[in-house]
Design a protein around this motif. Structure first.
Motif, mmCIF file in Angstrom:
data_model
loop_
_atom_site.group_PDB
_atom_site.id
_atom_site.type_symbol
_atom_site.label_atom_id
_atom_site.label_comp_id
_atom_site.label_asym_id
_atom_site.label_seq_id
_atom_site.Cartn_x
_atom_site.Cartn_y
_atom_site.Cartn_z
ATOM 1 N N SER A 180 0.833 -1.203 0.000
ATOM 2 C CA SER A 180 0.000 0.000 0.000
ATOM 3 C C SER A 180 0.870 1.257 0.000
ATOM 4 N N ASP A 212 -13.304 3.037 6.928
ATOM 5 C CA ASP A 212 -13.586 2.190 5.769
ATOM 6 C C ASP A 212 -12.639 2.611 4.641
ATOM 7 N N PRO A 213 -11.812 1.705 4.121
ATOM 8 C CA PRO A 213 -10.844 2.098 3.092
ATOM 9 C C PRO A 213 -11.478 2.584 1.789
ATOM 10 N N LYS A 214 -12.743 2.249 1.565
ATOM 11 C CA LYS A 214 -13.419 2.691 0.339
ATOM 12 C C LYS A 214 -14.099 4.047 0.527
ATOM 13 N N THR A 215 -14.847 4.184 1.612
ATOM 14 C CA THR A 215 -15.591 5.435 1.841
ATOM 15 C C THR A 215 -14.843 6.412 2.739
ATOM 16 N N LEU A 216 -13.860 5.899 3.500
ATOM 17 C CA LEU A 216 -13.101 6.643 4.508
ATOM 18 C C LEU A 216 -13.962 7.044 5.708
#
Length: 437
Positions: free
Chosen positions: A46, A413-417
């Motif tokens: 990452s 959340d890694p997608k929505t933060l």
């Protein structure tokens, strides 16, 4: 009233781990922006280009800290966001961002603390040798002057350099952190320059009245594996490296070369007057400790002659990072630092435990309960402990470990933060509200 009620609670964060926005609004590249291009160096391949996007969501995170009941918000400044080239022209949008963070803290009633350097040197300066170039002392002093002049009117507490042994050891000796340099020569020269820069930075900040300036020291309890003279000497050698090298020169004690002979090579990088320049009477010490290491003597490890005995071979409890979970180190180091100067204020400027995504957060609460017990014991002994800053608020980019370890009391959340409070955050809010009664 219990003395534990007098402690100030807060949280610690770092720019390179949280801000994201790595090329937004004129920010230059840092050594970590470049280092993470080598995906094999990061466990989950990452990077921190977005991270938790504190750059855009700083109000949300400060609101969370306030809602929990925390009173200090410690954050670091990205050097390359202020000076994209490392020196020269100031980036006004970088200044504006940190002004916004500071002003919002004051608006919400939480005290901002600044860390001037938390491992993210501008890449442009690394291309000139980085910390191995003695000119870095002046680069750093000029940078700190800018911070003082723009933020010193509203920020009273300053930490100069975070965990020198970790950023120099990881970045200039073992190569596991940015900028990925390897070798004892790189480590020794960069360490000497970093300590001189820190002393110079202290001088710069103290030109403004009423600022409280300290540093944050990484501390690791070192113990011998066996009760033999060789292992005892080995433990003393590693303790000199891990727990004395970045302290004693500032106290006027010089480098601890008697217990760590390789440090004699440091003399080739010293010039007349350096020993006196290293002396600093910090306003406070920041103590940061997470783990314990047990060592034994070995002939085949160069320079140090030491081998770590891994926790799994000692039946020790470990975190997801493989570190022994060792809250007992907190009272140990608070006691140890108090012996340098019993009157000197001490802060626990970082502590925490890394869990996996799957582990129950009850383990983190149990850890902090032990931390509280340790702090209570040293307060009852009369040690001048002022407060504790948790590492950290929101799970973030943990350097070479990527996003695998979870240190935060809040998840994202890694997608929505989007942020979600963990059990620890709810527990801490209740604890802090109760101790005020």
């Amino acid at each position: 009233m219990s003395k534990i009620k007098s402690l100030i609670w807060g949280v610690a964060t770092a720019a390179a781990q949280t801000e994201g926005a790595y090329r937004t609004d004129g920010k230059g590249l840092s050594i970590w922006d470049v280092f993470t291009r080598k995906t094999h160096k990061i466990k989950d391949k990452s990077n921190a280009k977005v991270a938790i996007n504190f750059y855009e969501r700083y109000k949300e995170d400060i609101d969370i800290a306030v809602s929990i009941g925390l009173k200090v918000f410690r954050f670091s400044i990205s050097w390359s966001r202020i000076l994209p080239e490392g020196v020269g022209k100031i980036n006004p949008k970088g200044i504006a961002f940190y002004n916004n963070v500071i002003n919002y803290c004051h608006e919400k009633g939480i005290t901002p603390w600044i860390t001037t350097y938390h491992w993210d040197l501008p890449q442009k300066l690394q291309e000139k040798g980085g910390w191995t170039n003695r000119e870095v002392i002046n680069w750093y002093a000029d940078y700190v002057t800018i911070l003082r002049d723009h933020f010193g009117d509203r920020v009273k507490y300053w930490i100069l350099i975070n965990e020198g042994i970790v950023c120099m050891g990881g970045g200039y000796f073992l190569g596991v952190h940015a900028p990925g340099k390897i070798g004892i020569q790189n480590f020794l020269v960069s360490t000497h320059h970093l300590l001189l820069a820190q002393a110079k930075g202290f001088e710069v900040l103290k030109k403004k009245k009423n600022l409280k300036v300290g540093t944050a020291i990484s501390c690791t309890k070192i113990e011998p594996y066996r009760n033999t003279s060789r292992d005892i000497k080995t433990a003393k050698r590693i303790d000199a490296l891990m727990n004395r090298l970045f302290i004693e020169p500032h106290l006027g004690k010089g480098y601890p070369f008697q217990d760590l002979p390789i440090l004699r090579r440091m003399s080739k990088y010293c010039i007349d007057g350096d020993e006196d320049k290293l002396k600093v009477d910090f306003d406070f010490w920041g103590i940061q400790t997470y783990t314990r290491e047990v060592v034994k003597s070995t002939w085949y490890i160069p320079y140090l002659g030491a081998l770590l005995v891994k926790p799994k071979y000692r039946n020790a409890e470990t975190s997801i990072m493989g570190w022994e979970t060792y809250p007992k180190g907190i009272p140990y180091f608070l006691n140890r630092f108090s012996k340098y100067d019993p009157k000197k204020p001490l802060w626990l400027t970082e502590c925490g435990v890394a869990l996996s995504e799957q582990e129950d957060d009850i383990k983190r609460i149990a850890y902090y309960r032990e931390v509280i017990s340790g702090m209570d014991s040293v307060l009852n002994e009369g040690i001048n402990l002022k407060g504790i800053l948790l590492w950290t608020l929101v799970d973030n980019f943990e350097w070479a470990e990527g996003y695998i370890p979870k240190f935060g009391i809040v998840s994202f959340d890694p997608k929505t933060l989007n942020r979600t409070w963990k059990k620890t955050a709810y527990w801490l809010k209740e604890y802090l509200s109760n101790i005020k009664l």
